[in-house]
Write an enzyme that holds these catalytic residues in place. Sequence first.
Site, PDB file in Angstrom:
ATOM      1  N   ASP A  53       5.710   0.560  -7.760  1.00 35.69           N
ATOM      2  CA  ASP A  53       5.623   1.435  -8.933  1.00 35.69           C
ATOM      3  C   ASP A  53       5.492   2.895  -8.515  1.00 35.69           C
ATOM      4  O   ASP A  53       5.236   3.759  -9.340  1.00 35.69           O
ATOM      5  CB  ASP A  53       4.407   1.041  -9.782  1.00 35.69           C
ATOM      6  CG  ASP A  53       3.117   1.110  -8.993  1.00 35.69           C
ATOM      7  OD1 ASP A  53       2.973   0.344  -8.028  1.00 35.69           O
ATOM      8  OD2 ASP A  53       2.254   1.940  -9.327  1.00 35.69           O
ATOM      9  N   LYS A  76      -0.465  10.045   0.734  1.00 37.65           N
ATOM     10  CA  LYS A  76      -0.463  11.326   1.444  1.00 37.65           C
ATOM     11  C   LYS A  76       0.703  11.380   2.436  1.00 37.65           C
ATOM     12  O   LYS A  76       0.975  10.420   3.143  1.00 37.65           O
ATOM     13  CB  LYS A  76      -1.785  11.514   2.177  1.00 37.65           C
ATOM     14  CG  LYS A  76      -2.986  11.641   1.246  1.00 37.65           C
ATOM     15  CD  LYS A  76      -4.270  11.849   2.024  1.00 37.65           C
ATOM     16  CE  LYS A  76      -5.460  11.970   1.070  1.00 37.65           C
ATOM     17  NZ  LYS A  76      -6.746  12.160   1.801  1.00 37.65           N
ATOM     18  N   ASP A  87       0.854  -1.186   0.000  1.00 36.05           N
ATOM     19  CA  ASP A  87       0.000   0.000   0.000  1.00 36.05           C
ATOM     20  C   ASP A  87       0.889   1.236   0.000  1.00 36.05           C
ATOM     21  O   ASP A  87       1.728   1.402   0.890  1.00 36.05           O
ATOM     22  CB  ASP A  87      -0.896  -0.011   1.236  1.00 36.05           C
ATOM     23  CG  ASP A  87      -2.031   1.001   1.146  1.00 36.05           C
ATOM     24  OD1 ASP A  87      -1.789   2.129   0.657  1.00 36.05           O
ATOM     25  OD2 ASP A  87      -3.161   0.673   1.561  1.00 36.05           O
ATOM     26  N   THR A  98       2.199  -9.777 -11.052  1.00 29.68           N
ATOM     27  CA  THR A  98       0.947  -9.858 -10.308  1.00 29.68           C
ATOM     28  C   THR A  98      -0.110  -8.947 -10.916  1.00 29.68           C
ATOM     29  O   THR A  98       0.178  -8.093 -11.750  1.00 29.68           O
ATOM     30  CB  THR A  98       1.163  -9.449  -8.843  1.00 29.68           C
ATOM     31  OG1 THR A  98       1.469  -8.042  -8.794  1.00 29.68           O
ATOM     32  CG2 THR A  98       2.309 -10.227  -8.226  1.00 29.68           C
ATOM     33  N   ARG A  99      -1.344  -9.083 -10.437  1.00 29.66           N
ATOM     34  CA  ARG A  99      -2.414  -8.226 -10.953  1.00 29.66           C
ATOM     35  C   ARG A  99      -2.179  -6.777 -10.591  1.00 29.66           C
ATOM     36  O   ARG A  99      -2.568  -5.875 -11.345  1.00 29.66           O
ATOM     37  CB  ARG A  99      -3.767  -8.705 -10.424  1.00 29.66           C
ATOM     38  CG  ARG A  99      -3.944  -8.682  -8.935  1.00 29.66           C
ATOM     39  CD  ARG A  99      -5.167  -9.478  -8.502  1.00 29.66           C
ATOM     40  NE  ARG A  99      -5.357  -9.440  -7.067  1.00 29.66           N
ATOM     41  CZ  ARG A  99      -6.327  -8.742  -6.469  1.00 29.66           C
ATOM     42  NH1 ARG A  99      -7.193  -8.061  -7.196  1.00 29.66           N
ATOM     43  NH2 ARG A  99      -6.443  -8.754  -5.160  1.00 29.66           N
ATOM     44  N   TYR A 100      -1.498  -6.515  -9.470  1.00 30.50           N
ATOM     45  CA  TYR A 100      -1.187  -5.137  -9.105  1.00 30.50           C
ATOM     46  C   TYR A 100      -0.171  -4.542 -10.078  1.00 30.50           C
ATOM     47  O   TYR A 100      -0.272  -3.378 -10.466  1.00 30.50           O
ATOM     48  CB  TYR A 100      -0.654  -5.092  -7.673  1.00 30.50           C
ATOM     49  CG  TYR A 100      -1.689  -5.451  -6.642  1.00 30.50           C
ATOM     50  CD1 TYR A 100      -2.727  -4.569  -6.330  1.00 30.50           C
ATOM     51  CD2 TYR A 100      -1.654  -6.675  -5.990  1.00 30.50           C
ATOM     52  CE1 TYR A 100      -3.689  -4.910  -5.394  1.00 30.50           C
ATOM     53  CE2 TYR A 100      -2.616  -7.013  -5.045  1.00 30.50           C
ATOM     54  CZ  TYR A 100      -3.632  -6.129  -4.756  1.00 30.50           C
ATOM     55  OH  TYR A 100      -4.595  -6.468  -3.832  1.00 30.50           O
TER      56      TYR A 100
END
Length: 234
Positions: free
Chosen positions: A175, A143, A139, A212-214
Amino acid sequence: MSTPNRPHRNFYGRLKGKALKKSQKAYLDEDLAKLSPGPVDWDVNPDRVPLDLEALFGGREVWLEVGFGGGEHLVHQARENPNIGIIGAEPYINGVAMLLGKIRRAGVTNLAVYPGDARDLMDVLPAQSIAKAFLLYPDPWPKARHHRRRFVTQEHLEPLARCLKPGAEFRVATDIPDYVRQTLEEVPKAGFDWLAERPADWREPWGDWISTRYEQKALREGRVPHYLTFQRHA
Protein backbone atom coordinates in the site's frame (compact mmCIF):
# COMPACT_ATOMS: atom_id res chain seq x y z
CA MET A 1 28.40 -15.14 18.55
CA SER A 2 28.13 -14.94 14.76
CA THR A 3 28.95 -17.89 12.53
CA PRO A 4 32.21 -17.47 10.57
CA ASN A 5 31.71 -16.37 6.92
CA ARG A 6 28.06 -15.59 7.51
CA PRO A 7 27.20 -12.27 5.83
CA HIS A 8 25.36 -9.60 7.79
CA ARG A 9 21.78 -9.33 6.56
CA ASN A 10 18.81 -7.42 7.87
CA PHE A 11 15.93 -6.41 5.62
CA TYR A 12 13.41 -6.97 8.39
CA GLY A 13 12.58 -4.93 11.51
CA ARG A 14 11.96 -6.14 15.04
CA LEU A 15 12.27 -9.81 15.94
CA LYS A 16 9.89 -9.81 18.88
CA GLY A 17 6.97 -7.72 20.10
CA LYS A 18 4.81 -7.95 23.20
CA ALA A 19 5.07 -10.90 25.55
CA LEU A 20 3.78 -14.15 24.10
CA LYS A 21 0.69 -15.80 25.51
CA LYS A 22 1.06 -19.12 27.26
CA SER A 23 -0.65 -20.87 24.35
CA GLN A 24 1.69 -19.21 21.85
CA LYS A 25 4.74 -20.36 23.79
CA ALA A 26 3.30 -23.87 23.69
CA TYR A 27 2.89 -23.68 19.91
CA LEU A 28 6.55 -22.69 19.56
CA ASP A 29 7.73 -25.43 21.93
CA GLU A 30 5.53 -28.19 20.55
CA ASP A 31 5.04 -27.46 16.84
CA LEU A 32 7.82 -25.34 15.38
CA ALA A 33 10.57 -27.95 15.20
CA LYS A 34 8.42 -30.52 13.42
CA LEU A 35 7.34 -27.91 10.86
CA SER A 36 10.91 -26.89 10.05
CA PRO A 37 11.83 -27.11 6.35
CA GLY A 38 15.22 -28.57 7.31
CA PRO A 39 18.74 -27.38 8.14
CA VAL A 40 18.62 -23.72 7.11
CA ASP A 41 20.51 -21.70 9.72
CA TRP A 42 24.23 -21.16 9.24
CA ASP A 43 25.12 -22.74 12.57
CA VAL A 44 23.55 -26.07 11.54
CA ASN A 45 24.20 -25.82 7.80
CA PRO A 46 27.38 -23.77 7.30
CA ASP A 47 28.06 -25.42 3.92
CA ARG A 48 24.63 -24.32 2.66
CA VAL A 49 23.59 -27.81 1.60
CA PRO A 50 20.34 -27.53 -0.41
CA LEU A 51 17.09 -28.56 1.20
CA ASP A 52 15.57 -31.86 0.10
CA LEU A 53 12.15 -30.62 -1.04
CA GLU A 54 11.25 -34.06 -2.36
CA ALA A 55 11.56 -35.48 1.16
CA LEU A 56 9.80 -32.46 2.67
CA PHE A 57 6.74 -32.39 0.44
CA GLY A 58 6.72 -35.74 -1.34
CA GLY A 59 7.22 -34.39 -4.83
CA ARG A 60 4.51 -31.74 -4.65
CA GLU A 61 4.92 -28.37 -6.32
CA VAL A 62 6.42 -25.90 -3.84
CA TRP A 63 5.49 -22.25 -3.15
CA LEU A 64 7.24 -19.68 -0.97
CA GLU A 65 5.89 -16.78 1.10
CA VAL A 66 8.45 -14.18 2.20
CA GLY A 67 7.40 -12.58 5.48
CA PHE A 68 4.00 -14.11 6.29
CA GLY A 69 3.06 -11.68 9.07
CA GLY A 70 0.32 -13.32 11.11
CA GLY A 71 -0.04 -16.19 8.64
CA GLU A 72 -3.59 -15.59 7.37
CA HIS A 73 -2.65 -15.78 3.70
CA LEU A 74 -0.26 -18.70 4.18
CA VAL A 75 -2.87 -20.87 5.90
CA HIS A 76 -5.53 -19.81 3.39
CA GLN A 77 -3.37 -20.92 0.45
CA ALA A 78 -2.45 -24.18 2.18
CA ARG A 79 -6.11 -24.97 2.82
CA GLU A 80 -7.18 -24.09 -0.73
CA ASN A 81 -4.27 -25.95 -2.34
CA PRO A 82 -3.76 -29.22 -0.45
CA ASN A 83 -1.69 -30.69 -3.29
CA ILE A 84 0.87 -27.88 -3.00
CA GLY A 85 3.70 -27.63 -0.46
CA ILE A 86 4.25 -24.12 0.93
CA ILE A 87 7.20 -22.72 2.87
CA GLY A 88 6.79 -19.54 4.89
CA ALA A 89 9.69 -17.47 6.22
CA GLU A 90 9.21 -14.87 8.97
CA PRO A 91 11.75 -13.59 11.53
CA TYR A 92 9.14 -11.93 13.79
CA ILE A 93 8.57 -14.56 16.45
CA ASN A 94 5.15 -13.23 17.47
CA GLY A 95 3.97 -13.72 13.90
CA VAL A 96 5.41 -17.23 13.88
CA ALA A 97 3.49 -18.06 17.06
CA MET A 98 0.27 -16.67 15.56
CA LEU A 99 0.78 -18.78 12.44
CA LEU A 100 1.33 -21.95 14.46
CA GLY A 101 -1.98 -21.40 16.23
CA LYS A 102 -3.74 -20.93 12.89
CA ILE A 103 -2.14 -24.11 11.53
CA ARG A 104 -3.47 -26.09 14.50
CA ARG A 105 -6.96 -24.72 14.11
CA ALA A 106 -7.04 -25.21 10.32
CA GLY A 107 -5.51 -28.68 10.45
CA VAL A 108 -3.40 -28.09 7.33
CA THR A 109 -0.44 -30.42 6.83
CA ASN A 110 1.25 -29.02 3.72
CA LEU A 111 3.18 -26.14 5.34
CA ALA A 112 6.77 -25.70 6.45
CA VAL A 113 7.77 -22.79 8.68
CA TYR A 114 11.15 -21.08 8.85
CA PRO A 115 11.40 -18.55 11.72
CA GLY A 116 14.15 -16.44 10.22
CA ASP A 117 15.46 -14.35 7.34
CA ALA A 118 14.11 -15.49 3.98
CA ARG A 119 17.48 -14.63 2.45
CA ASP A 120 19.08 -17.45 4.46
CA LEU A 121 16.31 -19.79 3.34
CA MET A 122 16.87 -18.89 -0.30
CA ASP A 123 20.53 -19.82 0.10
CA VAL A 124 19.52 -23.44 0.61
CA LEU A 125 16.57 -23.73 -1.75
CA PRO A 126 17.54 -25.71 -4.85
CA ALA A 127 17.81 -23.74 -8.08
CA GLN A 128 14.56 -23.51 -10.04
CA SER A 129 12.60 -25.34 -7.34
CA ILE A 130 9.84 -22.84 -6.45
CA ALA A 131 6.73 -22.51 -8.62
CA LYS A 132 5.20 -19.41 -7.00
CA ALA A 133 6.35 -16.77 -4.52
CA PHE A 134 4.55 -14.14 -2.46
CA LEU A 135 5.77 -10.85 -0.94
CA LEU A 136 2.74 -9.37 0.80
CA TYR A 137 2.81 -6.04 2.62
CA PRO A 138 6.53 -6.14 3.37
CA ASP A 139 8.14 -3.71 5.78
CA PRO A 140 8.12 -0.41 3.81
CA TRP A 141 11.26 1.06 5.37
CA PRO A 142 9.93 4.56 4.58
CA LYS A 143 13.13 6.56 5.22
CA ALA A 144 15.26 6.96 2.11
CA ARG A 145 18.42 5.84 3.89
CA HIS A 146 16.69 2.53 4.68
CA HIS A 147 15.45 1.73 1.17
CA ARG A 148 18.40 -0.63 0.68
CA ARG A 149 16.85 -2.81 3.40
CA ARG A 150 13.67 -3.35 1.41
CA PHE A 151 13.24 -6.81 -0.05
CA VAL A 152 12.90 -5.41 -3.57
CA THR A 153 16.64 -4.89 -4.06
CA GLN A 154 18.92 -7.01 -6.19
CA GLU A 155 20.52 -8.46 -3.04
CA HIS A 156 17.26 -10.32 -2.43
CA LEU A 157 15.67 -10.47 -5.88
CA GLU A 158 18.56 -12.23 -7.60
CA PRO A 159 18.58 -15.16 -5.12
CA LEU A 160 14.79 -15.32 -5.39
CA ALA A 161 15.02 -15.49 -9.17
CA ARG A 162 17.56 -18.30 -8.89
CA CYS A 163 15.12 -20.32 -6.77
CA LEU A 164 12.12 -19.82 -9.04
CA LYS A 165 11.27 -22.07 -11.93
CA PRO A 166 11.13 -20.51 -15.40
CA GLY A 167 7.63 -19.08 -15.80
CA ALA A 168 7.02 -18.98 -12.03
CA GLU A 169 4.72 -16.29 -10.68
CA PHE A 170 5.88 -13.68 -8.16
CA ARG A 171 3.17 -11.68 -6.40
CA VAL A 172 3.81 -8.42 -4.53
CA ALA A 173 1.15 -6.56 -2.53
CA THR A 174 1.84 -3.18 -0.94
CA ASP A 175 0.00 0.00 0.00
CA ILE A 176 3.10 2.22 -0.17
CA PRO A 177 3.41 4.17 -3.47
CA ASP A 178 7.20 4.44 -3.26
CA TYR A 179 7.45 0.70 -2.66
CA VAL A 180 5.42 0.20 -5.83
CA ARG A 181 7.86 2.46 -7.69
CA GLN A 182 10.90 0.57 -6.43
CA THR A 183 9.28 -2.79 -7.11
CA LEU A 184 8.50 -1.88 -10.71
CA GLU A 185 12.05 -0.60 -11.19
CA GLU A 186 13.95 -3.44 -9.54
CA VAL A 187 12.00 -6.66 -10.09
CA PRO A 188 12.29 -6.64 -13.91
CA LYS A 189 16.07 -6.17 -13.58
CA ALA A 190 16.22 -9.54 -11.80
CA GLY A 191 14.66 -11.40 -14.70
CA PHE A 192 10.91 -10.88 -14.37
CA ASP A 193 8.13 -9.53 -16.59
CA TRP A 194 5.33 -7.44 -15.09
CA LEU A 195 2.03 -9.05 -16.12
CA ALA A 196 -0.18 -5.98 -16.32
CA GLU A 197 -2.18 -4.90 -19.34
CA ARG A 198 -4.80 -2.65 -17.75
CA PRO A 199 -5.30 -0.76 -14.44
CA ALA A 200 -7.48 -3.53 -12.99
CA ASP A 201 -4.45 -5.83 -13.14
CA TRP A 202 -2.82 -3.94 -10.25
CA ARG A 203 -5.85 -2.33 -8.62
CA GLU A 204 -7.88 -5.49 -8.05
CA PRO A 205 -6.69 -8.40 -5.87
CA TRP A 206 -6.00 -11.85 -7.20
CA GLY A 207 -8.94 -14.23 -7.50
CA ASP A 208 -7.69 -16.42 -4.65
CA TRP A 209 -6.79 -13.48 -2.40
CA ILE A 210 -7.65 -13.24 1.29
CA SER A 211 -7.34 -9.81 2.86
CA THR A 212 -4.79 -9.81 5.68
CA ARG A 213 -4.80 -7.77 8.87
CA TYR A 214 -2.09 -5.55 7.38
CA GLU A 215 -4.28 -4.79 4.40
CA GLN A 216 -7.28 -4.06 6.61
CA LYS A 217 -5.18 -1.58 8.57
CA ALA A 218 -4.07 0.09 5.33
CA LEU A 219 -7.66 0.42 4.15
CA ARG A 220 -8.78 1.87 7.50
CA GLU A 221 -6.02 4.45 7.25
CA GLY A 222 -6.95 5.40 3.69
CA ARG A 223 -4.04 3.82 1.84
CA VAL A 224 -4.60 2.10 -1.51
CA PRO A 225 -3.39 -1.48 -2.02
CA HIS A 226 -1.53 -2.43 -5.17
CA TYR A 227 -1.36 -6.00 -6.46
CA LEU A 228 1.62 -6.56 -8.73
CA THR A 229 2.10 -9.82 -10.62
CA PHE A 230 5.42 -10.79 -12.21
CA GLN A 231 6.59 -13.84 -14.12
CA ARG A 232 10.11 -15.27 -14.09
CA HIS A 233 11.64 -15.31 -17.54
CA ALA A 234 11.45 -18.71 -19.19
